[in-house]
Every structure is written in C-alpha cells, then in structure tokens.
Scaffold this motif. Structure first.
Motif, PDB file in Angstrom:
ATOM      1  N   ILE A  77      11.570  22.601 -23.282  1.00 12.31           N
ATOM      2  CA  ILE A  77      12.156  23.766 -22.609  1.00 12.31           C
ATOM      3  C   ILE A  77      11.717  25.015 -23.381  1.00 12.31           C
ATOM      4  O   ILE A  77      11.177  24.906 -24.487  1.00 12.31           O
ATOM      5  CB  ILE A  77      13.710  23.706 -22.566  1.00 12.31           C
ATOM      6  N   ASP A  78      11.950  26.184 -22.800  1.00 12.71           N
ATOM      7  CA  ASP A  78      11.710  27.400 -23.581  1.00 12.71           C
ATOM      8  C   ASP A  78      12.621  27.374 -24.801  1.00 12.71           C
ATOM      9  O   ASP A  78      13.784  26.952 -24.728  1.00 12.71           O
ATOM     10  CB  ASP A  78      11.996  28.650 -22.737  1.00 12.71           C
ATOM     11  N   ALA A 128      26.823  28.338 -28.769  1.00 11.08           N
ATOM     12  CA  ALA A 128      27.303  27.077 -28.177  1.00 11.08           C
ATOM     13  C   ALA A 128      27.088  26.924 -26.669  1.00 11.08           C
ATOM     14  O   ALA A 128      27.583  25.962 -26.091  1.00 11.08           O
ATOM     15  CB  ALA A 128      28.771  26.830 -28.523  1.00 11.08           C
ATOM     16  N   SER A 129      26.354  27.824 -26.017  1.00 14.48           N
ATOM     17  CA  SER A 129      25.941  27.509 -24.640  1.00 14.48           C
ATOM     18  C   SER A 129      25.029  26.281 -24.706  1.00 14.48           C
ATOM     19  O   SER A 129      24.206  26.160 -25.615  1.00 14.48           O
ATOM     20  CB  SER A 129      25.167  28.677 -24.023  1.00 14.48           C
ATOM     21  N   THR A 130      25.200  25.374 -23.756  1.00 15.46           N
ATOM     22  CA  THR A 130      24.455  24.120 -23.803  1.00 15.46           C
ATOM     23  C   THR A 130      23.487  24.030 -22.629  1.00 15.46           C
ATOM     24  O   THR A 130      23.866  24.286 -21.479  1.00 15.46           O
ATOM     25  CB  THR A 130      25.436  22.932 -23.795  1.00 15.46           C
ATOM     26  N   PHE A 131      22.243  23.669 -22.932  1.00 13.03           N
ATOM     27  CA  PHE A 131      21.186  23.627 -21.925  1.00 13.03           C
ATOM     28  C   PHE A 131      20.798  22.180 -21.643  1.00 13.03           C
ATOM     29  O   PHE A 131      20.608  21.386 -22.573  1.00 13.03           O
ATOM     30  CB  PHE A 131      19.968  24.416 -22.410  1.00 13.03           C
ATOM     31  N   THR A 168      16.531  20.038 -16.803  1.00 17.75           N
ATOM     32  CA  THR A 168      16.431  21.111 -15.812  1.00 17.75           C
ATOM     33  C   THR A 168      16.415  22.500 -16.431  1.00 17.75           C
ATOM     34  O   THR A 168      16.048  23.467 -15.759  1.00 17.75           O
ATOM     35  CB  THR A 168      17.647  21.052 -14.866  1.00 17.75           C
ATOM     36  N   GLY A 169      16.861  22.617 -17.677  1.00 18.26           N
ATOM     37  CA  GLY A 169      16.977  23.934 -18.305  1.00 18.26           C
ATOM     38  C   GLY A 169      18.276  24.635 -17.967  1.00 18.26           C
ATOM     39  O   GLY A 169      18.567  25.710 -18.505  1.00 18.26           O
ATOM     40  N   GLU A 170      19.090  24.028 -17.093  1.00 20.91           N
ATOM     41  CA  GLU A 170      20.322  24.702 -16.669  1.00 20.91           C
ATOM     42  C   GLU A 170      21.313  24.818 -17.826  1.00 20.91           C
ATOM     43  O   GLU A 170      21.373  23.958 -18.703  1.00 20.91           O
ATOM     44  CB  GLU A 170      20.975  23.925 -15.510  1.00 20.91           C
ATOM     45  N   VAL A 171      22.114  25.888 -17.759  1.00 24.85           N
ATOM     46  CA  VAL A 171      23.080  26.136 -18.821  1.00 24.85           C
ATOM     47  C   VAL A 171      24.473  25.829 -18.298  1.00 24.85           C
ATOM     48  O   VAL A 171      24.770  26.023 -17.111  1.00 24.85           O
ATOM     49  CB  VAL A 171      22.985  27.586 -19.329  1.00 24.85           C
ATOM     50  N   ASP A 172      25.348  25.341 -19.207  1.00 24.90           N
ATOM     51  CA  ASP A 172      26.675  24.907 -18.757  1.00 24.90           C
ATOM     52  C   ASP A 172      27.697  26.031 -18.753  1.00 24.90           C
ATOM     53  O   ASP A 172      28.528  26.116 -17.873  1.00 24.90           O
ATOM     54  CB  ASP A 172      27.180  23.757 -19.642  1.00 24.90           C
ATOM     55  N   ALA A 173      27.677  26.893 -19.756  1.00 23.91           N
ATOM     56  CA  ALA A 173      28.785  27.838 -19.904  1.00 23.91           C
ATOM     57  C   ALA A 173      28.324  29.065 -20.650  1.00 23.91           C
ATOM     58  O   ALA A 173      27.380  29.001 -21.444  1.00 23.91           O
ATOM     59  CB  ALA A 173      29.934  27.167 -20.666  1.00 23.91           C
ATOM     60  N   VAL A 193      22.071  32.405 -17.622  1.00 24.29           N
ATOM     61  CA  VAL A 193      20.984  31.771 -16.855  1.00 24.29           C
ATOM     62  C   VAL A 193      20.321  30.712 -17.722  1.00 24.29           C
ATOM     63  O   VAL A 193      20.361  30.771 -18.952  1.00 24.29           O
ATOM     64  CB  VAL A 193      19.933  32.807 -16.389  1.00 24.29           C
ATOM     65  N   GLY A 194      19.732  29.751 -17.058  1.00 24.31           N
ATOM     66  CA  GLY A 194      19.093  28.664 -17.771  1.00 24.31           C
ATOM     67  C   GLY A 194      17.737  29.072 -18.337  1.00 24.31           C
ATOM     68  O   GLY A 194      17.220  30.160 -18.047  1.00 24.31           O
ATOM     69  N   VAL A 195      17.183  28.190 -19.156  1.00 19.51           N
ATOM     70  CA  VAL A 195      15.816  28.381 -19.645  1.00 19.51           C
ATOM     71  C   VAL A 195      14.868  27.607 -18.725  1.00 19.51           C
ATOM     72  O   VAL A 195      15.297  26.783 -17.912  1.00 19.51           O
ATOM     73  CB  VAL A 195      15.660  27.865 -21.093  1.00 19.51           C
TER      74      VAL A 195
END
Lengths: 123, 373
Positions: free
Chosen positions: A43-44, A70-73, A77-82, A87-89
């Motif tokens: 991922i990025d 603590a944002s979790t990717f 998919t690169g999506e972020v949870d919280a 936005v995701g990477v």
C-alpha cells in the motif's frame, strides 16, 4: 521509476513474516508487508491524515494501524476504518515471482496528507 | 552543646538542617538516590509487555515496564523531543508503544523511537540515540532495582553487602525465596518526614517498648531496646506463648518451607541503604521501599509477601498484616512528630544517640561520605 509500472522489491526471504518494508525508490513511497499468515501486500506508505510511515505501524492480520494516531488500513483494499484518517491509501498489487516480491503500482492518484509534496521537494 | 562535650553514653545525631534543607536534599537525590541501586517496583506490578509503573527516583520520574519479550526495562519518563512526561499515570498499560501526548513521538517497548510525524523526512535522526533514555535495571527478591548512574555501583558490593553485614551471608535471606512469594497486601504511607528519620527509626528499638506494644508482646526482647539490627544474624525470638507473628500472637500462615531450622520462630530485619527495609518471619516477608519526594515528605510502600498458595487460596492474612501495619503507623507518627522540630533552634546541632542507638552513627557517617563531606 516510471509510473505506472512494476517494482522488484526484494527476495521474499529478506522480509520475515510480521514485518514491513518501506520502499522510497518510488514516489510516493510504498509499504510492503509480509503478514503472519504468509501473504504479501503493498500500500502507499504515507498515512492520509499526517506524514507517518505505515511501514512502522502495527501489523495485525491483513491490516496495519498507523503508529501515530491509530487509524487502521486494510492491506487488501487500502480502506481506512476510523478517523483521524478519513480516506484510504492506495493498494498496489503485490505478488511473489520466482521468490521475489514484485509490486505493480496502482494507477490511481495518491491520497497524501496536507503538506506532503511529491517529488524531490517533498523528500 | 557540641559533640566534644558529650558524656560517653551519648553520640551526636546529624544537625537539624540535614532534615530540613532543600539544598541538602537535592544533593542526596543526586549523589545517593540517582547514583545507587534503588528498589523501584515489584516485578508483578508490571505483569505483561507494556504494563508500566512510574516511580520517583531522586529528582527523576522513571518508567518501569516490560518489553515485548517480557523483559524488564526502565526509562527516564521524558520525551526526547520537547520534554513532555511520557506517562502521567502512576501505573497502567500502553499496549505496543509509549507515545508522547504532545507531538506523538512514539517509542517501542525497548525505548527505540519508532515513529513521529514527518520522521521519514528526517533520516538523520538516529532512532536509538533519540529513543527513551534507558536506565540500568536488575531484578532481585522479585523486585526491580534501577540505577540512574552512567556506571552503576556493583550490586554485590552495595545491596548484597548490606545483607552480608546484617545476616552474615546472603544465603540466610535466600532461604526465604522472596522472589517466589506473592503480594498478599500492599499499604502505601505518605509520611510527612525526611527519609533519614524513617531509616533511623527502623534501625533502632529503643522506642519499641514505648510505641510498639503489640510488637513487643510478640518479641519480648525488644523491651530491652536493642534491635535485631544491632547484631549480626540475630533473630529476635518470639515470646514463649506466641504462636505466630500476628497482631494478637495467634498462629500465622503456612511457613516458608525452605527456611533453616534456626530461622523458625524468629524475626530478622535488614536495612538496605538507601531506601529498603526487609523483615523476615517464618510465614512472611515484609519489604518496605521509601520514595523520598521532598526534604520533608517520604512515600513508603510496604508489601506483605506470603507463599503463593496462601495468597491464591484467599486465606485471611489480616491479623498478620495488622501487626506491622500498626508498627508502621506508630513509627511514622513518631517520625512526623520529629520533622517539625528539626528546624528548632534547639536542634541546630542535632540531638543525641544512646548506646542502643549508636549503630545509627554509622548511617550518619555513611551519609556524610555519600554526599561528599
């Protein structure tokens, strides 16, 4: 490195399970993970909230938690949870070819945090 | 009155200012508490990786913790960036890393700087050099001992030598297998007195018959005023009708099975300078740690340690705890009675020690040497 393109990262044997590697020969840099289950993801490397290296984050299953806030990717998919990242990477395609980790870079535009410039200026 | 005029029975104490002068206390912090081995916490206080306690050692706040492999680590509680306290709580758990609340400098459980905003743009920052500053650690008796010195003194020549001085050999303490015991009770006392008043109190028993009626019932020879610590490897014998080391002399808990025969029905005490007292009786060991907080304030943390089977079974240890808890309260009340008078004009040159207290003079000589006098 011309993008889009592929990056030959390193032999799989050089990246133990549970560890990550930052590749800054590409711009923006990417993070490559070898999970405890033996899967390889890319991922990025830069969190979308603030300039932090996700390769230094906490790898758990198929996700990495940013070491700063603590944002979790999701590595798939690169999506972020919280928040704080909103936005995701980008997720890249990572595979093992002849024992070597090869990453095919995403063609999407990167989503970098404020203040992180691409290219030599930002490095 | 000066010491040269004292009758033979008496020797002088330290002058009053040794108990009231903040500058002298700062000197003690630097030359004693931040240089010697300091008993900081029980290992079981930080049971898991990321568990931590913060303790005051001299003028410093120190984090005691465990790394991912479960090994004890201790650090100065200061962010390397702008100096914010890393851990503000007295105890807790951080999970995977210590993170400064100010700019999120993030340190792994070995203290290494692992993340910070923009850190990848500062590749010249060495992650170890700018990690949390580690201090020396040693585990003994189940406690974590730290030294803030660059080169700590020999543990054997200082801490263990105190045991040899008092018990003749370390083996006499090893029989209690203190590291394997469990904490049955912990009581923390906030004492408004200089730490040396507490050491001096612990070293002598001239006061025992007056302020410790329960203790003197259990250990009748204490009425003579000569503490167990006056001698080498002297255990004070329980009274003939005393069953155990309890507030009413009733039976204690299960005895520690590895004791030597001559350690049965005896009480032993050791002062491990500068801040630890150990009391041993057949069924438990009491360990006091002093945390000097200011020239006139000392926090004393006291653990009552029993066989793990005693603690796990939930046996009632209250009569056993109550005896020394009362002793502590009685002692600390006396120390707090002394503290305000240390600044009296009458105590400018100090007070006096009677023969059963003369061994405290050695403590004073040690102190003067330690602070460079």
């Amino acid at each position: 490195m011309t993008q889009p393109g592929t990056v030959r990262v390193c032999p799989l044997a050089d990246l133990p399970r549970g560890e990550a590697l930052r590749v800054d020969e590409v711009d923006p840099p990417i993070a490559v993970f070898h999970t405890d289950d033996g899967e390889v993801f890319a991922i990025d490397d830069t969190c979308t909230h603030q300039d932090a290296s996700l390769s230094e984050g906490w790898l758990e299953g198929c996700a990495v938690e940013c070491p700063l806030h603590a944002s979790t990717f999701d590595l798939r998919t690169g999506e972020v949870d919280a928040p704080p990242a909103k936005v995701g990477v980008r997720a890249h395609r990572a595979e093992v070819v002849d024992g070597e980790i090869v990453v095919t870079l995403s063609t999407e535009p990167p989503r970098l945090p404020p203040g992180v410039l691409r290219g030599p200026v930002g490095r | 009155m000066t010491s040269t005029q004292l009758p033979e029975s008496l020797i002088a104490t330290l002058p009053g200012r040794y108990y009231t002068d903040p500058g002298l206390f700062a000197l003690e912090q630097a030359t004693i508490f931040e240089r010697m081995w300091f008993c900081a916490a029980r290992g079981s206080d930080v049971p898991r990786p990321g568990s931590f306690r913060t303790v005051q050692v001299g003028a410093e706040s120190v984090i005691v913790s465990r790394n991912r492999r479960g090994e004890i680590r201790a650090f100065l509680n200061v962010c390397r960036h702008r100096g914010a306290r890393i851990c503000s709580d007295g105890e807790g758990s951080v999970g995977r890393a210590f993170q400064c609340m100010y700019h999120a400098w993030t340190y792994d459980l070995d203290g290494k700087l692992v993340a910070a905003p923009n850190l990848t743009r500062m590749p010249d920052i060495d992650r170890t050099e700018y990690g949390l500053r580690a201090v020396h650690v040693r585990e003994w008796l189940g406690y974590v001992w730290v030294s803030l010195a660059d080169e700590p003194p020999s543990f054997e020549d200082t801490v263990l030598q105190e045991v040899v001085n008092r018990l003749g050999e370390v083996a006499n303490l090893d029989h209690y297998e203190v590291d394997t015991l469990s904490v049955g009770r912990r009581i923390v006392y906030d004492v408004r007195a200089n730490w040396k008043l507490i050491v001096e109190n612990f070293m002598e028993c001239y006061h025992c018959a007056t302020i410790h009626p329960e203790l003197t019932e259990v250990l009748p020879e204490f009425a003579d005023g000569y503490a167990a610590q006056y001698y080498v490897n002297h255990g004070a014998a329980f009274g003939a009708d005393v069953e155990g080391f309890t507030v009413d002399g009733s039976a204690g808990l299960d005895p520690i099975p590895t004791l030597a025969d001559d350690q049965d029905r005896k009480y032993y005490a050791i002062t491990i300078k500068p801040q630890v007292f150990v009391n041993m009786v057949p069924d438990h060991v009491i360990v006091h740690r002093m945390y000097p907080m200011a020239v006139d304030r000392t926090v004393v943390e006291c653990d009552w340690l029993y066989l793990p089977s005693v603690v796990e079974s939930g046996k009632d240890v209250s009569k056993s705890v109550e005896l020394f808890h009362r002793v502590n309260q009685q002692d600390f009340e006396a120390c707090e009675r002394c503290q305000p008078a240390m600044s009296s004009r009458l105590y400018r040159d100090g007070g006096v020690l009677v023969p059963s207290e003369h061994h405290i003079g050695a403590f004073h000589e040690w102190l003067r040497a330690a602070i460079g006098e």
